[in-house]
Design a protein around this motif. Structure first.
Motif, mmCIF file in Angstrom:
data_model
loop_
_atom_site.group_PDB
_atom_site.id
_atom_site.type_symbol
_atom_site.label_atom_id
_atom_site.label_comp_id
_atom_site.label_asym_id
_atom_site.label_seq_id
_atom_site.Cartn_x
_atom_site.Cartn_y
_atom_site.Cartn_z
ATOM 1 N N LEU A 286 0.820 -1.211 0.000
ATOM 2 C CA LEU A 286 0.000 0.000 0.000
ATOM 3 C C LEU A 286 0.859 1.268 0.000
ATOM 4 N N GLU A 287 2.051 1.168 0.549
ATOM 5 C CA GLU A 287 2.946 2.321 0.606
ATOM 6 C C GLU A 287 3.674 2.554 -0.712
ATOM 7 N N THR A 288 3.665 1.571 -1.597
ATOM 8 C CA THR A 288 4.367 1.698 -2.872
ATOM 9 C C THR A 288 3.575 2.584 -3.823
ATOM 10 N N THR A 289 4.233 3.557 -4.385
ATOM 11 C CA THR A 289 3.555 4.508 -5.285
ATOM 12 C C THR A 289 4.044 4.402 -6.726
ATOM 13 N N ASP A 290 4.965 3.489 -7.005
ATOM 14 C CA ASP A 290 5.453 3.329 -8.376
ATOM 15 C C ASP A 290 4.318 2.851 -9.282
ATOM 16 N N PRO A 291 4.341 3.225 -10.560
ATOM 17 C CA PRO A 291 3.325 2.709 -11.485
ATOM 18 C C PRO A 291 3.368 1.181 -11.542
ATOM 19 N N LEU A 292 2.226 0.572 -11.771
ATOM 20 C CA LEU A 292 2.176 -0.876 -11.877
ATOM 21 C C LEU A 292 2.974 -1.354 -13.083
ATOM 22 N N THR A 293 3.668 -2.461 -12.905
ATOM 23 C CA THR A 293 4.372 -3.071 -14.029
ATOM 24 C C THR A 293 3.365 -3.784 -14.929
ATOM 25 N N ALA A 294 3.838 -4.290 -16.068
ATOM 26 C CA ALA A 294 2.947 -5.011 -16.981
ATOM 27 C C ALA A 294 2.353 -6.233 -16.290
ATOM 28 N N ASP A 295 3.162 -6.965 -15.536
ATOM 29 C CA ASP A 295 2.654 -8.134 -14.821
ATOM 30 C C ASP A 295 1.629 -7.730 -13.767
ATOM 31 N N GLU A 296 1.888 -6.633 -13.093
ATOM 32 C CA GLU A 296 0.959 -6.170 -12.061
ATOM 33 C C GLU A 296 -0.353 -5.674 -12.671
ATOM 34 N N ARG A 297 -0.276 -5.051 -13.843
ATOM 35 C CA ARG A 297 -1.512 -4.623 -14.514
ATOM 36 C C ARG A 297 -2.350 -5.824 -14.934
ATOM 37 N N ARG A 298 -1.672 -6.865 -15.420
ATOM 38 C CA ARG A 298 -2.410 -8.090 -15.771
ATOM 39 C C ARG A 298 -3.020 -8.717 -14.528
ATOM 40 N N ALA A 299 -2.284 -8.701 -13.419
ATOM 41 C CA ALA A 299 -2.807 -9.242 -12.171
ATOM 42 C C ALA A 299 -4.018 -8.448 -11.705
ATOM 43 N N ARG A 300 -3.953 -7.136 -11.864
ATOM 44 C CA ARG A 300 -5.077 -6.277 -11.459
ATOM 45 C C ARG A 300 -6.319 -6.560 -12.300
ATOM 46 N N ALA A 301 -6.107 -6.743 -13.595
ATOM 47 C CA ALA A 301 -7.237 -7.077 -14.464
ATOM 48 C C ALA A 301 -7.865 -8.400 -14.049
ATOM 49 N N GLY A 302 -7.028 -9.343 -13.650
ATOM 50 C CA GLY A 302 -7.556 -10.622 -13.182
ATOM 51 C C GLY A 302 -8.352 -10.482 -11.902
ATOM 52 N N LEU A 303 -7.875 -9.629 -11.008
ATOM 53 C CA LEU A 303 -8.616 -9.375 -9.765
ATOM 54 C C LEU A 303 -9.978 -8.753 -10.051
ATOM 55 N N LEU A 304 -10.020 -7.805 -10.963
ATOM 56 C CA LEU A 304 -11.262 -7.131 -11.298
ATOM 57 C C LEU A 304 -12.265 -8.087 -11.932
ATOM 58 N N SER A 305 -11.774 -9.048 -12.695
ATOM 59 C CA SER A 305 -12.689 -9.989 -13.351
ATOM 60 C C SER A 305 -13.383 -10.905 -12.366
ATOM 61 N N ARG A 306 -12.864 -10.995 -11.152
ATOM 62 C CA ARG A 306 -13.450 -11.865 -10.132
ATOM 63 C C ARG A 306 -14.077 -11.076 -8.992
ATOM 64 N N GLN A 307 -14.393 -9.845 -9.278
ATOM 65 C CA GLN A 307 -14.958 -8.971 -8.240
ATOM 66 C C GLN A 307 -16.415 -8.675 -8.531
ATOM 67 N N VAL A 308 -17.253 -8.741 -7.497
ATOM 68 C CA VAL A 308 -18.679 -8.474 -7.645
ATOM 69 C C VAL A 308 -19.120 -7.477 -6.576
ATOM 70 N N THR A 309 -20.278 -6.880 -6.794
ATOM 71 C CA THR A 309 -20.862 -5.965 -5.822
ATOM 72 C C THR A 309 -22.012 -6.648 -5.118
ATOM 73 N N LEU A 310 -21.913 -6.751 -3.807
ATOM 74 C CA LEU A 310 -22.979 -7.353 -3.017
ATOM 75 C C LEU A 310 -24.036 -6.311 -2.651
ATOM 76 N N ARG A 311 -23.600 -5.171 -2.152
ATOM 77 C CA ARG A 311 -24.506 -4.076 -1.781
ATOM 78 C C ARG A 311 -23.861 -2.764 -2.202
#
Length: 311
Positions: A286-311
Motif C-alpha cells: 500500500l505504501e508503494t507509489t510506483d506505477p504498476l508493471t505489466a505483470d501487475e496490470r495483468r494481475a489487477r485485471a484478473g482481480l477485477l474480473s473476479r470482483q462483484v458488488t454485493l450491496r
C-alpha cells in the motif's frame, strides 16, 4: 423508469420558484424536471457506515456475521447493544429492564442503511421498557429519521464479540416454549464464524466440511487496495499459506472484501499468524507509489474480473 443507481446527476441550483414538471431541469441535465430532480429520486448512499467507528465491522455485521454483538453508546451517553440480527429481523427492541438492542440486519429499508438504523434507534430510545419498537416504514414515503452518525458517540470504539449461537436473544428473559423453539431453529442455521484477533474485520467462516473462508472487510480506498493486491498477486505473495487460494473479492456498502479459500480442517486460530504476515505485506504494498508493471496490470485485471458488488 427507474434510473441507474450508479449514474450521477448534476446538482440542481437553489431556486424559490416552482418549476414546470415538463420544463428542462434547472440542473442542466437536459431532462425534463419531472424525470430529474423533480422525480424525488435519491441515489443510494455508497458508504452508509462511513464516519462510524469500526466501519468495516458494521459492514461485516450487516452482511457476513450471523451472531455477534457490540456495546454501542449514543452521543448523549445512553448504552445500546448492537446485534447482527434480532428475532424476526426486528430493527430494534427494548427489554423489560430497559436494555436497548439494535439489529443491523433489519428487514426492508431504503438505499441508506444508516438512516434506516438511525430511525430504528431513535424510536427505541423513545420507547418505554418492554414495549414493541415501531420505527414506522423504514425508507418509506416521508421517512426522514436521523442517521446513525447523528446519534452514535463517534469517539467510542466498536468492539465486536462473535457468538456461537443466538443465546443473547434471551439473556435475562423468561422465554416460553415458542421462543425457545424459534431460538433452536435460528441456531441450526448458523455457520461457524470467528473473528481473528488484532486484524480488524477479518472473519473466518466454515460453510461446510470441505472448505473454510477468510472474508476480510478492508478500510482502504478501493483503487489503492486493488493496486496493492495486484502487486502481491504478481509477486506470488497474495496467498495465506499452503492449501489456500485467493477466491476474489466483493464490494459491500462501499468497502472491498477480499476472500480466501482455506482448508476446512485447520482451526480459525491457526490462521492468525498467516493473516498477520499478509497484513504486513499488504501494508508495504500500500505504501508503494510506483506505477504498476505489466505483470501487475495483468494481475489487477484478473482481480477485477473476479470482483462483484454485493450491496
Amino acid at each position: 423508469m427507474a434510473r441507474s443507481a450508479t449514474r450521477k446527476r448534476p446538482a440542481a441550483p437553489a431556486t424559490g420558484n416552482d418549476v414546470n414538471p415538463k420544463a428542462p431541469c434547472p440542473c442542466g441535465s437536459g431532462r425534463r424536471y419531472k424525470h430529474c430532480h423533480g422525480s424525488g429520486y435519491a441515489p443510494p448512499v455508497a458508504r452508509p457506515f462511513e464516519g462510524l467507528p469500526g466501519e468495516p465491522h458494521w459492514v461485516a455485521l450487516r452482511e457476513l456475521v450471523p451472531a455477534a454483538t457490540a456495546p454501542l453508546r449514543t452521543a448523549d451517553g445512553r448504552d445500546v447493544t448492537l446485534a447482527s440480527v434480532l428475532p424476526g429481523g426486528a430493527p430494534a427492541l427494548v427489554r423489560a429492564n430497559g436494555e436497548i438492542l439494535l439489529g443491523v440486519q433489519l428487514q426492508g429499508g431504503s438505499d441508506d442503511v444508516s438512516r434506516d438504523l438511525g430511525t430504528a434507534l431513535a424510536a427505541a430510545l423513545e420507547a418505554p421498557a418492554g414495549a414493541p419498537v415501531d420505527p414506522g416504514p423504514l425508507g418509506g414515503a416521508g421517512s426522514a429519521g436521523p442517521r446513525l452518525q447523528e446519534l452514535v458517540d463517534l469517539g467510542a470504539p466498536l468492539e465486536v464479540t462473535v457468538h456461537e449461537d443466538f443465546g443473547f436473544w434471551l439473556e435475562g428473559v423468561e422465554a416460553g416454549a415458542a421462543a425457545q423453539a424459534g431460538l433452536e431453529q435460528a441456531n441450526a442455521a448458523i455457520l461457524p464464524t470467528e473473528l481473528l484477533p488484532g486484524l480488524g474485520a477479518a472473519y473466518w467462516v466454515r460453510p461446510g466440511a470441505e472448505r473454510a473462508h477468510l472474508r476480510w472487510v478492508r478500510p482502504e480506498p478501493e483503487e489503492r487496495l486493488l493496486d496493492a493486491l495486484a502487486r502481491l498477486r504478481a509477486s506470488g505473495e497474495i496467498l495465506l499459506g499452503e492449501g489456500t487460494r485467493y477466491a476474489g473479492a466483493f464490494r459491500a456498502h462501499g468497502l472491498l472484501v477480499p476472500v480466501w479459500d482455506l482448508p476446512a480442517e485447520t482451526p480459525a486460530a491457526d490462521w492468525t499468524d498467516a493473516a498477520t504476515a499478509f497484513q504486513a505485506r499488504l501494508e508495504q504494498a500500500l505504501e508503494t507509489t510506483d506505477p504498476l508493471t505489466a505483470d501487475e496490470r495483468r494481475a489487477r485485471a484478473g482481480l477485477l474480473s473476479r470482483q462483484v458488488t454485493l450491496r
